[in-house]
Design a protein around this motif. Structure first.
Motif, PDB file in Angstrom:
ATOM      1  N   ASP A 151      33.184  79.128-102.233  1.00 29.82           N
ATOM      2  CA  ASP A 151      33.408  77.837-101.973  1.00 29.82           C
ATOM      3  C   ASP A 151      33.659  76.768-103.277  1.00 29.82           C
ATOM      4  N   ASN A 177      35.996  75.820-106.489  1.00 31.03           N
ATOM      5  CA  ASN A 177      37.439  75.469-107.235  1.00 31.03           C
ATOM      6  C   ASN A 177      37.489  76.193-108.502  1.00 31.03           C
ATOM      7  N   ILE A 189      43.995  75.907 -98.069  1.00 29.15           N
ATOM      8  CA  ILE A 189      42.688  75.326 -98.578  1.00 29.15           C
ATOM      9  C   ILE A 189      42.863  73.764 -98.912  1.00 29.15           C
ATOM     10  N   GLU A 232      40.614  70.820-100.951  1.00 28.24           N
ATOM     11  CA  GLU A 232      39.410  70.295-101.214  1.00 28.24           C
ATOM     12  C   GLU A 232      39.396  69.108-102.155  1.00 28.24           C
ATOM     13  N   ARG A 239      36.456  66.999-104.766  1.00 29.94           N
ATOM     14  CA  ARG A 239      35.082  67.105-105.566  1.00 29.94           C
ATOM     15  C   ARG A 239      35.002  65.679-106.189  1.00 29.94           C
ATOM     16  N   ASN A 298      31.253  67.343-102.538  1.00 28.42           N
ATOM     17  CA  ASN A 298      32.198  68.355-102.587  1.00 28.42           C
ATOM     18  C   ASN A 298      32.746  68.752-101.073  1.00 28.42           C
ATOM     19  N   ARG A 303      35.368  71.025 -98.592  1.00 22.25           N
ATOM     20  CA  ARG A 303      36.198  72.054 -98.580  1.00 22.25           C
ATOM     21  C   ARG A 303      36.507  72.356 -97.270  1.00 22.25           C
ATOM     22  N   ASN A 357      39.015  75.211 -95.301  1.00 17.48           N
ATOM     23  CA  ASN A 357      39.906  76.559 -95.102  1.00 17.48           C
ATOM     24  C   ASN A 357      40.242  77.045 -93.714  1.00 17.48           C
TER      25      ASN A 357
END
Length: 979
Positions: A166, A168, A320, A322, A324, A342, A344, A346
Motif C-alpha cells: 500500500d 508508494n 492506481i 494515491e 499522501r 494516505n 490509495r 487500486n
C-alpha cells in the motif's frame, strides 16, 4: 557563482552536490571539480555535500568565485538507523539491523516495495513469483522459515502496522529490517518472523520544493517456453501411440507427411502457438508529483501518484491513484505534533479465471487455430482456447481502497524527558465483481455447428471491510553525565482489529451487459454469505540503552503482550532481550591501527519473540452451520465439529546472535558479519485423537524448528579520478531443520506430480519421492529388479527399491532435497562519471531444488505442450542413452515424483540496471528548473540458471507448474525534475 571543489589532499572531486540553501536549485561539479551556478543575491548560502565528506555551508556575499576544500567525514558511521519506536546512531547499534535508503529503492522500476527490497539486505529473502497488474505474489522471509504456519514478517510504517503493497516507493525515506531478537523483541508477539520498519518522507523548512518523477515502460514475459518443431512433435506422437497401443493411431507416416506438406494452417494448424498469440508487450506508466516546504513552525509534504499498467494478456490492467499528506507543526519549543493522511485506490481488471488462461496455453488446447480471419475463435478437441478464457469467458473487477490516518504528538516535559502519543487508523475496503459470460463459439467452416457453448451466465459480488486502530504512548528519557549515556523508553500499545465480509451469487442474467446482482434469477440457485471477526492486542514494553565512553554498549528490551486470540493464563506472555557491543577501535591500544581499521565493533544479543498468528477462536467451542432432514423437511442445525483447546498459547522464538562490524582505510571499505541461532518452540501441530471422540483435533503447541546461519555484508566506496565507484555485496547462509514434531508426522503434502514432507531432521517442506537409477535398457534387467507396476518395458524409469523388500512402493520414498534456498545473495553496484551514473542490482539464491510440473515436462502424454528440449532426447531402441524415458500416451508411469525430475533451483539475476544522465544546470536554469535527469532502465535483463533450458523462471514456486501470471521484464524511460 563559480569555483572548484577539492579534497583534503588538493585532488578535484567530481559529482559534488552544490545547492542553493532552502531551494532545490543546484548543480554538480564536473570531472575537474569545477561548478557554475546562478544565485539570486548576495545573501545566498551554498551547501556543498558529497558522500564520505563533511558538508559545508558558505555564505556568498559579494564574491563571484568560491573554492572549497571538503574534509573526509571520519564519523560517517554516525548515520541514524530506525529501530523499534526510536532511532539510533549506527555506531551505537548492538543488534542485527539492515537498512536501505529510499534513493536506492527507487532505482528499480517496481510495482511494489517488496520487489525493490530484493537483494538489498543480508538475511532477507524475497522471491517474486509473478502477478497480474495491481497484484502481488511475493515471498518474503527473514532468516529462513520460522514456523509451519504464517512466516511473513511484521511491517511497520511510520509506527503503525501496514502493508508494504500500500506504500508508494517514491514516498519512502528509509527501510530498516530488524533480524535478531534484541532488535525485534520490542514488538513481542508479532516479531518472531522479523520486522520491517519503513519511514516515509517529511518536509524540511525552507522554500517550496516541487519534484516530478515519471516514466513510461514496456513489460514482456521473460520466460516463454519454446514448443517442439512440427515434424518432431508429430514423430513423438507416433512413437508414443505405438508404445502404448502397438500402432501409431492417426499419426501414420502418410498423415505426418501430409501435415508437413500442408500450407493451409487454418486446416492444418500448428500444435501450439499460444505464447506468441496470447502474450503481448504491455505498457506501464507512472506519474508522481510532490510538493514540500514550510517554516520552522509548519511544514508539509504533499505527494500524488497515478500508475497505469496494462497486462501481458487481454482484459488485464490496473489503475492506481494515491495521495499522501504529511504535516508537522511546532506549536512551541516543547510541543509539536504531526498528522499523516494516505489514500490509495487500486482498480484491477483481470479475466474471470486468470490462471485458466495460462493453464490452457499448456494443456488441452493443442492443434487449435487461435483466431480465424473473421474473428471466430478456434476450439480444441478438448473444447478449449486460452484466448476464449482471456477475452470471452468473463472478467473480474476488484476495487481496493485504502485509507490511513495518523496523529502523533510530542511533549518535551523536561530536558531529556519526552512524551509521545500516536493514534493511527487504517481502513481497507475491497469490492469485487466476477462475471462469467454466457456465449457460443461457432465452427469457422460450418457456422451452423456450435463448437463451444456456455448457456448460463453468473455473477459473484463481494464486499470486504477491515478496520484497525492503534494507540502508542511512549515516554523517553535521555541523559548524559560524564562518560555515561543513558536512554530509557517505556511504552504502551493497543491494537483493535475488526473485519466483515459479504458475498452474493446469482445466475441467469438476461444479458451479459447487465451486471447488477439484482438482475439475476431470483430462485433457489441464488446464494449469499458473510462473516465477521474481531481481535485485539494490548502491550506494555520498555527499553534501556547504556553507553560508556561510546565504546561499551548495552541494551535491554522487554515486552508484555496480551492477545485476544488466547484464553486464561495464556493470554499474556513476556518477551525479553539483551544485547551488548564493544567498539574496540575506541580503545587506546588501537592507536596506529586506526589508519587501517577506523571502526571495529563486536556485538552479541539474546532474546525471545512470539507469534500470535493462530486461527481466531481456536480456543473456543465454535459451532458450524448445517442442515438436517426432519420428516423430509430441511432444518437448520448447529454443531461443534472441532475440539476447543483452551490451553493454546504463543509460538516462541529464542534467538542468539553475534556479529562484527568494521570500516577500513578511511571508511573506503566496510565489513559486517553475523552468526545467528534461532529456535522456535511450541509450534502449532494437529495431534491425533481417537476417532471415537467424534470431533476433529484442535491445534496444540508441540513442535520445534531451528534456523542457524551466517550473514555477510561487504561495502566499498572509492574514487578513481573522475570515476566514482560504490558497491554493497551481501551473502546469507541459512540452515533450516525441524527438530521436534511431538511424535506426530511426517506431514506429507502434494501428490505424484510434486510431493513435500515436513519431518524431524529435515528442512520444512522438503521434496519427498523415489530415487532412480536411469532407464531400464533390456527385458532381462526388468526381470531381475523390482518394479513399481506391471508392464514395465525398456525405456521406462528404474525406480529404486531402497529398503530391499523386493518391491517398489511408497515405503521406498525418501528425502530428495529442500525447496527453500540455503544461500541468498545480492550486490548493488554504482558507477559515476561526470554527469553519468550507472547502477546495477544483482540478486540470486542457491542450495535448493526445483520441480517443474504439468504438461511442459510430460512429453505430450495428454496432448499438451511439449518442450523443444525433448527433441531427439527420448528413449528409443536406437537412442539408448537418452535423457528422457520412452514416450507414452495417457500414462504417467515415468513421471512419478522422483529425483530425476528435480533440478537445480539456483539462479543469479540482473534484477535491475539503470543508466542516468544529469542534465547540466546551465541548461536547466534557463527554463527555471533546479535539477533534471533522464534515465533508461531494465529489470530482469539477464538470468543465469539451470532452469533456463526449460525457459522457466527460477523464482516461481519450487514445485509448481508454470501456469500462473509470470514475472515480467520491464524496460523504462524516465524523467526526474526538481523545480
Amino acid at each position: 557563482m563559480s569555483g572548484r571543489v577539492t579534497g583534503d589532499k588538493g585532488e578535484p572531486i567530481p559529482g559534488v552536490s552544490v545547492v542553493l540553501k532552502g531551494t532545490t536549485r543546484g548543480t554538480n561539479t564536473d570531472a575537474d571539480g569545477a561548478y557554475r551556478l546562478e544565485v539570486p543575491d548576495t545573501g545566498a548560502t551554498l551547501v556543498f555535500s558529497f558522500v564520505g565528506y563533511l558538508s559545508q555551508e558558505v555564505a556568498v556575499g559579494s564574491r563571484t568565485t568560491v573554492n572549497i576544500q571538503l574534509a573526509p567525514d571520519e564519523k560517517a558511521l554516525s548515520e541514524v538507523v530506525v529501530v523499534g519506536y526510536s532511532t539510533i546512531k549506527k555506531e551505537s547499534l548492538t543488534g542485527a539491523v539492515g537498512a536501505v535508503k529510499g534513493a536506492d529503492i527507487i532505482k528499480r522500476t517496481t510495482s511494489n516495495v517488496q520487489q525493490a527490497l530484493q537483494g538489498q539486505i543480508p538475511g532477507l529473502t524475497v522471491l517474486d513469483q509473478g502477478a497480474g497488474p495491481g497484484k502481488t505474489n511475493m515471498v518474503m522471509r527473514i532468516r529462513g522459515i520460522t514456523t509451519l504456519g504464517a512466516n511473513e514478517p511484521l511491517v511497520i510504517v511510520d509506527g503503525i502496522e501496514q502493508r508494504l503493497a500500500d506504500i508508494n516507493p517514491l514516498d519512502i525515506e528509509s527501510v530498516s529490517v530488524l533480524k535478531d531478537a534484541s532488535s525485534t523483541a520490542i514488538y513481542g508477539s508479532r516479531a518472531a518472523n522479523g520486522v520491517v520498519l519503513l519511514t516515509t518522507k517529511r518536509a524540511a523548512a525552507g522554500k517550496v520544493a516541487i519534484s516530478y518523477n515519471g516514466y513510461y515502460a514496456l513489460q514482456k514475459s521473460n520466460n516463454n517456453p519454446v514448443h517442439m518443431e512440427l515434424g518432431d512433435y508429430l514423430k513423438l506422437q507416433q512413437v508414443a501411440w505405438t508404445n502404448s497401443t502397438g500402432g501409431p493411431g492417426v499419426f501414420t507416416d502418410a498423415y505426418i507427411q501430409e501435415y508437413l506438406n500442408a500450407t493451409d494452417r487454418l486446416k492444418y494448424p500448428l500444435p501450439n502457438v499460444w505464447y506468441d498469440e496470447v502474450l503481448r508487450t504491455a505498457p506501464q506508466m507512472n506519474h508522481s508529483l510532490s510538493v514540500s516546504g514550510g517554516t520552522e513552525s509548519i511544514r508539509a509534504l504533499l505527494s500524488v501518484r497515478y500508475q497505469g499498467q496494462k497486462g501481458i494478456i487481454p482484459n488485464s490492467d490496473s489503475k492506481i491513484g494515491e495521495i499522501r499528506l504529511n504535516t508537522d507543526y511546532q506549536l512551541s519549543p516543547k510541543l509539536k505534533f504531526g498528522t499523516d493522511v494516505n489514500y490509495r485506490s487500486n482498480n484491477i481488471l483481470s479475466p474471470i479465471n486468470e490462471g485458466d488462461v495460462f493453464n490452457k496455453m499448456l494443456q488441452t488446447s493443442q492443434w487449435t487455430v487461435p483466431r480465424y480471419p473473421d474473428g471466430t475463435y478456434g476450439i480444441s478437441s478438448d473444447g478449449y482456447n486460452p484466448l476464449v478464457s482471456a477475452e470471452l469467458a468473463g472478467t473480474a473487477r476488484t476495487l481496493d481502497e485504502y485509507l490511513f490516518g495518523n496523529f502523533k504528538g510530542e511533549w518535551q516535559i523536561l530536558k531529556g524527558l519526552k512524551f509521545t502519543t500516536q493514534i493511527g487508523a487504517r481502513i481497507t475496503l475491497t469490492t469485487g465483481k466476477s462475471y462469467a459470460n454466457s456465449y457460443e463459439v461457432h465452427d469457422y467452416f460450418n457456422p451452423s455447428v456450435v463448437r463451444k457453448s456456455v448457456p448460463l451466465n453468473s455473477m459473484t459480488e463481494s464486499r470486504n471491510d477491515v478496520r484497525e486502530y492503534t494507540i502508542n504512548n511512549l515516554l523517553n528519557y535521555n541523559t548524559s553525565f560524564g562518560a555515561h549515556t543513558v536512554n530509557v523508553l517505556a511504552g504502551y500499545s493497543q491494537i483493535s482489529n475488526r473485519g466483515r465480509s459479504l458475498s452474493a451469487y446469482r445466475q441467469g442474467f438476461y444479458s451479459n451487459d447487465l451486471k447488477s446482482i439484482g438482475s439475476g434469477t431470483n430462485d433457489a440457485t441464488k446464494n449469499n454469505g458473510g462473516a465477521e471477526y474481531t481481535w485485539g492486542l494490548r502491550s506494555y514494553f520498555g527499553r534501556v540503552n547504556y553507553a560508556y565512553q561510546d565504546k561499551y554498549l548495552f541494551e535491554a528490551n522487554a515486552r508484555y503482550d496480551g492477545s485476544s486470540r488466547f484464553l486464561g493464563d495464556n493470554r499474556y506472555s513476556f518477551f525479553p532481550s539483551v544485547s551488548a557491543g564493544w567498539r574496540i577501535s575506541e580503545e587506546k591500544f588501537w592507536g596506529d591501527l586506526a589508519q587501517y581499521v577506523g571502526e571495529l565493533k563486536l556485538r552479541g544479543s539474546w532474546g525471545k519473540t512470539g507469534n500470535q498468528a493462530v486461527d481466531l477462536y481456536s480456543g473456543l467451542a465454535t459451532l458450524s452451520l448445517g442442515v438436517y432432514s426432519f420428516n423430509g423437511l430441511p432444518a437448520q442445525t448447529f454443531q461443534q465439529t472441532r475440539i476447543a483447546n483452551q490451553g493454546l498459547t504463543w509460538e516462541t522464538t529464542t534467538q542468539s546472535n553475534v556479529g562484527i562490524d568494521a570500516q577500513f582505510l578511511n571508511n573506503r571499505f566496510s565489513l559486517s558479519v553475523d552468526y545467528y541461532n534461532k529456535q522456535t518452540d511450541d509450534i502449532l501441530l494437529t495431534l491425533p485423537v481417537p476417532g471415537t471422540l467424534g470431533l476433529l483435533p484442535a491445534p496444540q503447541n508441540a513442535g520445534r524448528v531451528d534456523n542457524k546461519g551466517w550473514e555477510f555484508t561487504v561495502g566499498a566506496h572509492n574514487k578513481f579520478g573522475p570515476v566514482g565507484f560504490d558497491a554493497n555485496l551481501n551473502f546469507t547462509i541459512n540452515h533450516n531443520n525441524v527438530v521436534n514434531l511431538a511424535g506426530t508426522g511426517p506431514y506429507i503434502t502434494g501428490g505424484n506430480e510434486t510431493r513435500y514432507i515436513t519431518t524431524e531432521g529435515r528442512p520444512i517442506n522438503s521434496f519427498w519421492g523415489y530415487r532412480t537409477a536411469g532407464l531400464f535398457q533390456t527385458q532381462e534387467e526388468i526381470q531381475n529388479y523390482p518394479t513399481m507396476r506391471t508392464g514395465v518395458m525398456p525405456g521406462d524409469v528404474k525406480f529404486l527399491d531402497l529398503n530391499n523388500d523386493g518391491k517398489v512402493d511408497p515405503a521406498d520414498m525418501t528425502y530428495l532435497g529442500q525447496s527453500f534456498p540455503i544461500y541468498t545473495f545480492g550486490s548493488n553496484l554504482n558507477f559515476s562519471y561526470k554527469s553519468f551514473s550507472l547502477s546495477m542490482l544483482w540478486q540470486g539464491t542457491a542450495g535448493h531444488k526445483a520441480r517443474i510440473g504439468g504438461a511442459i515436462i510430460e512429453m505430450g502424454i495428454w496432448g499438451g505442450f511439449t518442450h523443444k528440449l525433448i527433441t531427439d532426447n527420448y528413449w528409443t531402441p536406437e537412442n539408448l542413452n537418452a535423457r528422457f524415458p520412452r514416450p507414452l500416451k495417457y500414462d504417467l508411469r515415468n513421471f512419478v515424483m522422483a529425483d530425476r525430475d528435480l533440478m537445480n533451483g539456483s539462479y543469479l539475476r540482473l534484477k535491475n540496471i539503470q543508466l542516468m544522465y544529469q542534465i547540466p544546470s546551465t541548461l536547466t536554469q534557463r527554463i527555471g528548473i533546479g535539477r533534471a535527469s533522464v534515465y533508461i532502465a531494465t529489470t530482469n535483463l539477464l538470468t543465469f540458471a539451470a532452469l533456463n533450458e526449460w525457459n522457466v523462471d527460477p523464482e516461481t514456486i519450487p514445485g509448481g507448474r508454470t501456469e500462473q501470471y509470470p514475472q515480467t521484464a520491464v524496460s523504462t524511460l524516465g524523467l526526474n525534475v526538481q523545480f
